[in-house]
Design a protein around this motif. Sequence first.
Motif, short mmCIF file in Angstrom:
data_model
loop_
_atom_site.label_atom_id
_atom_site.label_comp_id
_atom_site.label_asym_id
_atom_site.label_seq_id
_atom_site.Cartn_x
_atom_site.Cartn_y
_atom_site.Cartn_z
N GLY A 3 0.84 -1.19 0.00
CA GLY A 3 0.00 0.00 0.00
C GLY A 3 0.88 1.24 0.00
N ILE A 4 0.33 2.35 0.38
CA ILE A 4 1.07 3.62 0.40
C ILE A 4 2.00 3.62 1.62
CG2 ILE A 4 0.88 6.12 0.60
CD1 ILE A 4 -1.84 5.86 -0.83
N LEU A 5 3.26 3.98 1.39
CA LEU A 5 4.25 4.03 2.46
C LEU A 5 4.80 5.44 2.61
CD1 LEU A 5 6.36 0.85 1.60
CD2 LEU A 5 4.65 1.08 3.40
N SER A 6 5.22 5.77 3.81
CA SER A 6 5.91 7.05 4.03
C SER A 6 7.30 6.93 3.40
CB SER A 6 6.06 7.31 5.53
OG SER A 6 6.98 6.40 6.10
N HIS A 7 7.98 8.05 3.24
CA HIS A 7 9.33 8.03 2.69
C HIS A 7 10.27 7.22 3.57
CE1 HIS A 7 8.37 10.73 -0.53
NE2 HIS A 7 7.91 11.63 0.31
N GLN A 8 10.13 7.35 4.89
CA GLN A 8 10.98 6.60 5.81
C GLN A 8 10.74 5.10 5.69
OE1 GLN A 8 9.54 9.52 6.70
NE2 GLN A 8 11.48 10.62 6.84
N ASP A 9 9.48 4.69 5.57
CA ASP A 9 9.18 3.26 5.43
C ASP A 9 9.68 2.72 4.10
OD1 ASP A 9 8.04 3.10 7.94
OD2 ASP A 9 5.99 3.38 7.20
N THR A 10 9.57 3.52 3.06
CA THR A 10 10.08 3.12 1.75
C THR A 10 11.59 2.92 1.82
OG1 THR A 10 8.32 4.34 0.63
CG2 THR A 10 10.25 3.78 -0.69
N LEU A 11 12.28 3.87 2.42
CA LEU A 11 13.73 3.76 2.55
C LEU A 11 14.12 2.55 3.39
CD1 LEU A 11 16.49 4.89 1.91
CD2 LEU A 11 16.25 6.42 3.88
N ARG A 12 13.37 2.27 4.43
CA ARG A 12 13.63 1.08 5.26
C ARG A 12 13.53 -0.20 4.43
NH1 ARG A 12 11.98 3.55 10.18
NH2 ARG A 12 9.92 3.79 9.31
N LEU A 13 12.53 -0.27 3.56
CA LEU A 13 12.39 -1.45 2.70
C LEU A 13 13.57 -1.57 1.74
CD1 LEU A 13 8.60 -1.60 1.78
CD2 LEU A 13 9.90 -3.18 3.21
N ASN A 25 8.65 -2.33 -18.52
CA ASN A 25 8.64 -2.24 -19.98
C ASN A 25 8.74 -0.80 -20.46
OD1 ASN A 25 8.36 -4.99 -20.59
ND2 ASN A 25 6.18 -4.89 -20.14
N HIS A 26 8.08 0.11 -19.75
CA HIS A 26 8.02 1.52 -20.14
C HIS A 26 8.11 2.37 -18.89
CE1 HIS A 26 6.66 0.22 -24.09
NE2 HIS A 26 5.76 -0.52 -23.49
N GLU A 27 8.85 3.44 -18.96
CA GLU A 27 8.97 4.37 -17.85
C GLU A 27 9.11 5.77 -18.39
OE1 GLU A 27 8.90 4.33 -14.44
OE2 GLU A 27 8.22 2.28 -14.68
N SER A 28 8.57 6.73 -17.64
CA SER A 28 8.77 8.12 -18.04
C SER A 28 10.07 8.66 -17.46
CB SER A 28 7.60 8.98 -17.60
OG SER A 28 7.45 8.93 -16.20
N PHE A 29 10.43 8.25 -16.25
CA PHE A 29 11.70 8.69 -15.68
C PHE A 29 12.38 7.61 -14.85
CE2 PHE A 29 14.34 10.64 -12.37
CZ PHE A 29 15.31 11.20 -13.19
N GLY A 30 11.71 6.90 -14.03
CA GLY A 30 12.33 5.84 -13.25
C GLY A 30 12.70 6.24 -11.83
N VAL A 31 11.79 6.91 -11.15
CA VAL A 31 12.03 7.32 -9.76
C VAL A 31 12.41 6.14 -8.87
CG1 VAL A 31 10.96 8.34 -7.70
CG2 VAL A 31 10.66 9.42 -9.94
N PRO A 32 11.80 4.96 -9.02
CA PRO A 32 12.23 3.84 -8.17
C PRO A 32 13.72 3.52 -8.33
CG PRO A 32 10.13 3.33 -9.18
CD PRO A 32 10.63 4.59 -9.83
N LEU A 33 14.26 3.72 -9.52
CA LEU A 33 15.69 3.52 -9.72
C LEU A 33 16.50 4.49 -8.86
CD1 LEU A 33 15.70 3.05 -13.58
CD2 LEU A 33 16.35 1.32 -11.90
N LEU A 34 16.08 5.75 -8.85
CA LEU A 34 16.77 6.75 -8.02
C LEU A 34 16.70 6.39 -6.55
CD1 LEU A 34 15.77 10.21 -9.52
CD2 LEU A 34 17.95 9.00 -9.71
N GLU A 35 15.52 5.98 -6.10
CA GLU A 35 15.36 5.61 -4.70
C GLU A 35 16.28 4.45 -4.34
OE1 GLU A 35 10.64 6.79 -4.19
OE2 GLU A 35 11.18 4.74 -4.73
N ALA A 36 16.34 3.45 -5.21
CA ALA A 36 17.20 2.30 -4.95
C ALA A 36 18.68 2.71 -4.96
CB ALA A 36 16.94 1.21 -5.99
#
Length: 114
Positions: A3-13, A25-36
Amino acid sequence: LTGILSHQDTLRLYRKADVFCFPSNHESFGVPLLEAMAAGLPILASDIPVAKEVTHSCGVYFNQQDPESIADAIIKSVDILDSLSQASRDVYDSHYRYSNIWEQVIEILEREES
């Protein structure tokens, strides 16, 4: 599914993970890549232009339509996880960290003044 996570919870994961696999397959920018990358994760990603553009080619890439290609990328990455992790941190720090972005903007503005 989380579900929806806070920034801190996302970073913890991200920090609990050993690797980040991005089979998009398709991305406009790839924010999850930056987070990782900000979390220092090794990147395994679809061989699509945006993934290479965002990561500056510091990952291992695969054909997302081919399970064997994905498996090969995973196997290849096992021996180089530490170097992939360092590459993620280095690219993130040099290209996406806000302080570096502002330094680059100031440099450009100073060049325009002269």
